[in-house]
Design a protein around this motif. Structure first.
Motif, PDB file in Angstrom:
ATOM      1  N   LEU A  20       0.832  -1.206   0.000  1.00 20.92           N
ATOM      2  CA  LEU A  20       0.000   0.000   0.000  1.00 20.92           C
ATOM      3  C   LEU A  20       0.865   1.254   0.000  1.00 20.92           C
ATOM      4  CD1 LEU A  20      -2.727   1.373   0.033  1.00 20.92           C
ATOM      5  CD2 LEU A  20      -2.800   1.056   2.523  1.00 20.92           C
ATOM      6  N   ARG A  21       1.948   1.246   0.774  1.00 20.28           N
ATOM      7  CA  ARG A  21       2.859   2.399   0.773  1.00 20.28           C
ATOM      8  C   ARG A  21       3.429   2.633  -0.632  1.00 20.28           C
ATOM      9  NH1 ARG A  21       4.797  -0.009   5.746  1.00 20.28           N
ATOM     10  NH2 ARG A  21       3.996   1.193   7.526  1.00 20.28           N
ATOM     11  N   LYS A  22       3.871   1.572  -1.277  1.00 19.44           N
ATOM     12  CA  LYS A  22       4.443   1.694  -2.615  1.00 19.44           C
ATOM     13  C   LYS A  22       3.416   2.237  -3.598  1.00 19.44           C
ATOM     14  CE  LYS A  22       6.576  -1.064  -6.305  1.00 19.44           C
ATOM     15  NZ  LYS A  22       7.006  -2.428  -6.713  1.00 19.44           N
ATOM     16  N   TYR A  23       2.200   1.740  -3.523  1.00 22.10           N
ATOM     17  CA  TYR A  23       1.135   2.184  -4.417  1.00 22.10           C
ATOM     18  C   TYR A  23       0.824   3.667  -4.200  1.00 22.10           C
ATOM     19  CZ  TYR A  23      -3.532   2.336  -6.566  1.00 22.10           C
ATOM     20  OH  TYR A  23      -4.628   2.650  -7.337  1.00 22.10           O
ATOM     21  N   ALA A  24       0.790   4.102  -2.937  1.00 22.65           N
ATOM     22  CA  ALA A  24       0.498   5.503  -2.631  1.00 22.65           C
ATOM     23  C   ALA A  24       1.571   6.426  -3.202  1.00 22.65           C
ATOM     24  CB  ALA A  24       0.371   5.696  -1.128  1.00 22.65           C
ATOM     25  N   VAL A  25       2.817   5.983  -3.150  1.00 18.25           N
ATOM     26  CA  VAL A  25       3.901   6.764  -3.762  1.00 18.25           C
ATOM     27  C   VAL A  25       3.697   6.845  -5.272  1.00 18.25           C
ATOM     28  CG1 VAL A  25       6.374   6.822  -4.233  1.00 18.25           C
ATOM     29  CG2 VAL A  25       5.564   6.278  -1.925  1.00 18.25           C
ATOM     30  N   GLU A  26       3.388   5.730  -5.889  1.00 20.13           N
ATOM     31  CA  GLU A  26       3.191   5.704  -7.342  1.00 20.13           C
ATOM     32  C   GLU A  26       2.047   6.617  -7.782  1.00 20.13           C
ATOM     33  OE1 GLU A  26       2.493   1.607  -8.066  1.00 20.13           O
ATOM     34  OE2 GLU A  26       4.616   1.023  -7.943  1.00 20.13           O
ATOM     35  N   LYS A  27       0.988   6.674  -6.974  1.00 21.24           N
ATOM     36  CA  LYS A  27      -0.182   7.472  -7.316  1.00 21.24           C
ATOM     37  C   LYS A  27      -0.100   8.905  -6.789  1.00 21.24           C
ATOM     38  CE  LYS A  27      -2.575   4.416  -9.608  1.00 21.24           C
ATOM     39  NZ  LYS A  27      -2.917   4.628 -11.034  1.00 21.24           N
ATOM     40  N   GLY A  28       0.927   9.215  -6.018  1.00 25.05           N
ATOM     41  CA  GLY A  28       1.152  10.585  -5.587  1.00 25.05           C
ATOM     42  C   GLY A  28       0.339  11.057  -4.398  1.00 25.05           C
ATOM     43  N   PHE A  29      -0.102  10.134  -3.546  1.00 24.54           N
ATOM     44  CA  PHE A  29      -0.855  10.573  -2.363  1.00 24.54           C
ATOM     45  C   PHE A  29      -0.260  10.063  -1.057  1.00 24.54           C
ATOM     46  CE2 PHE A  29      -2.814   6.512  -3.308  1.00 24.54           C
ATOM     47  CZ  PHE A  29      -3.367   6.024  -2.133  1.00 24.54           C
ATOM     48  N   SER A  30       1.009   9.702  -1.075  1.00 27.54           N
ATOM     49  CA  SER A  30       1.630   9.151   0.132  1.00 27.54           C
ATOM     50  C   SER A  30       1.695  10.162   1.269  1.00 27.54           C
ATOM     51  CB  SER A  30       3.032   8.630  -0.184  1.00 27.54           C
ATOM     52  OG  SER A  30       3.850   9.665  -0.690  1.00 27.54           O
ATOM     53  N   SER A  31       1.747  11.450   0.949  1.00 26.56           N
ATOM     54  CA  SER A  31       1.807  12.465   2.005  1.00 26.56           C
ATOM     55  C   SER A  31       0.497  12.560   2.782  1.00 26.56           C
ATOM     56  CB  SER A  31       2.142  13.829   1.413  1.00 26.56           C
ATOM     57  OG  SER A  31       1.124  14.263   0.529  1.00 26.56           O
ATOM     58  N   GLN A  32      -0.583  12.050   2.205  1.00 30.70           N
ATOM     59  CA  GLN A  32      -1.896  12.097   2.864  1.00 30.70           C
ATOM     60  C   GLN A  32      -2.281  10.772   3.499  1.00 30.70           C
ATOM     61  OE1 GLN A  32      -1.861  15.529   2.790  1.00 30.70           O
ATOM     62  NE2 GLN A  32      -4.061  15.168   2.980  1.00 30.70           N
ATOM     63  N   LEU A  33      -1.415   9.779   3.406  1.00 30.95           N
ATOM     64  CA  LEU A  33      -1.744   8.438   3.886  1.00 30.95           C
ATOM     65  C   LEU A  33      -0.824   8.024   5.030  1.00 30.95           C
ATOM     66  CD1 LEU A  33      -3.306   5.723   3.455  1.00 30.95           C
ATOM     67  CD2 LEU A  33      -1.454   5.070   1.884  1.00 30.95           C
ATOM     68  N   LEU A  34      -1.421   7.570   6.113  1.00 29.68           N
ATOM     69  CA  LEU A  34      -0.693   7.004   7.240  1.00 29.68           C
ATOM     70  C   LEU A  34      -1.053   5.531   7.359  1.00 29.68           C
ATOM     71  CD1 LEU A  34      -1.328   9.859   9.832  1.00 29.68           C
ATOM     72  CD2 LEU A  34       0.774   9.462   8.565  1.00 29.68           C
ATOM     73  N   ILE A  35      -0.045   4.696   7.520  1.00 28.82           N
ATOM     74  CA  ILE A  35      -0.268   3.256   7.624  1.00 28.82           C
ATOM     75  C   ILE A  35       0.408   2.792   8.915  1.00 28.82           C
ATOM     76  CG2 ILE A  35      -0.135   1.045   6.431  1.00 28.82           C
ATOM     77  CD1 ILE A  35       0.463   2.597   3.859  1.00 28.82           C
ATOM     78  N   PRO A  36      -0.262   2.931  10.040  1.00 26.78           N
ATOM     79  CA  PRO A  36       0.392   2.643  11.325  1.00 26.78           C
ATOM     80  C   PRO A  36       0.641   1.158  11.542  1.00 26.78           C
ATOM     81  CG  PRO A  36      -1.937   3.125  11.651  1.00 26.78           C
ATOM     82  CD  PRO A  36      -1.638   3.421  10.209  1.00 26.78           C
TER      83      PRO A  36
END
Length: 256
Positions: free
Chosen positions: A228-244
């Motif tokens: 999920l972290r990798k996908y969020a980076v690819e789609k450009g929304f990793s700064s808005q996503l927290l995966i605790p």
């Protein structure tokens, strides 16, 4: 606001000066047989609790979004005080919980005011698609509102669907918790959100912080934190996503 990821969908949320335990799944590692028709054969849960039971029962209220084992288990029935305030989605769930000896059970209305101005707004979800949704039964999410807090939307066990979109459009939450492990049974497909569903939520409300819960804790999970972290980076929304990780806290105590 403080959001403490415990394990699976179990959370401790501090909101409006009160503490809520969400979907208590409290058994020791390996207590329950594997869910059949899944990718793994390990007994559930896959990991031990990262905190003590005493910490988890020291809350003002418990919210049970539905009665599947990984949201309301036999250990929760034993260790929670029988007079604790406990909210359920409907009368049927309330009666089943009462049959375990609990005496302070309330069915959530469309909007329920709790304690000092904490508004709990019940939302709808779809626990899978098509036949899967029918087999999994009814589930809810919740919107938390308080004049001193940001609006929080806990989507619950749902995929991306019209009710989730409507909840976002209606309440404009600033923080969104998604059950995002893409848990699935082979013959049924996805039961909760996968990475594409999470992205749809982000597109619906790009300004919100999204917290991914319900990950890697039971044998039918389908999406890892790493993926999920990798996908969020690819789609450009990793700064808005927290995966605790289990046991990790996220503090959103920003007053309006």
């Amino acid at each position: 606001m403080n959001i403490h990821q415990i394990r699976n969908a179990t959370l401790v949320i501090e909101y409006g000066g009160k503490k809520f335990l969400i979907d208590p799944f409290l058994a020791d590692k390996g207590t329950y047989p594997a869910f059949p028709g899944s990718a793994r054969e390990e007994y559930n849960p896959l990991f031990d609790l990262p905190v003590s039971i005493d910490y988890l029962i020291d809350v003002d209220a418990v919210i049970v979004t539905h009665l599947h084992l990984d949201h309301w288990d036999d250990v929760a029935k034993v260790v929670l005080p029988k007079d604790i305030k406990l909210f359920t989605q409907n009368k049927e769930d309330a009666e089943e919980i009462k049959s375990a000896g609990f005496v302070n059970v309330e069915v959530l209305k469309d909007s329920t005011t709790f304690f000092e101005g904490i508004q709990l707004i019940k939302t709808k979800g779809e626990h899978g698609r098509g036949k899967t949704r029918e087999l999994m039964g009814n589930v809810i999410g919740l919107v938390f509102k308080n004049e001193k807090e940001k609006t929080l939307y806990l989507a619950g066990d749902t995929v991306w669907c019209t009710p989730v979109q409507e909840a976002i459009e209606t309440h404009n939450p600033e923080v969104v918790i998604l059950n995002a492990g893409d848990n699935k049974f082979f013959e049924l497909g996805s039961l909760i959100m996968g990475k594409e569903d999470v992205y749809e939520v982000h597109k619906a409300i790009p300004s919100a912080k999204i917290i991914a819960s319900h990950m890697e804790a039971v044998n039918h999970w389908g999406l890892s934190r790493k993926e999920l972290r990798k996908y969020a980076v690819e789609k450009g929304f990793s700064s808005q996503l927290l995966i605790p990780e289990d046991g990790e806290c996220n503090d959103f105590l920003i007053k309006k």
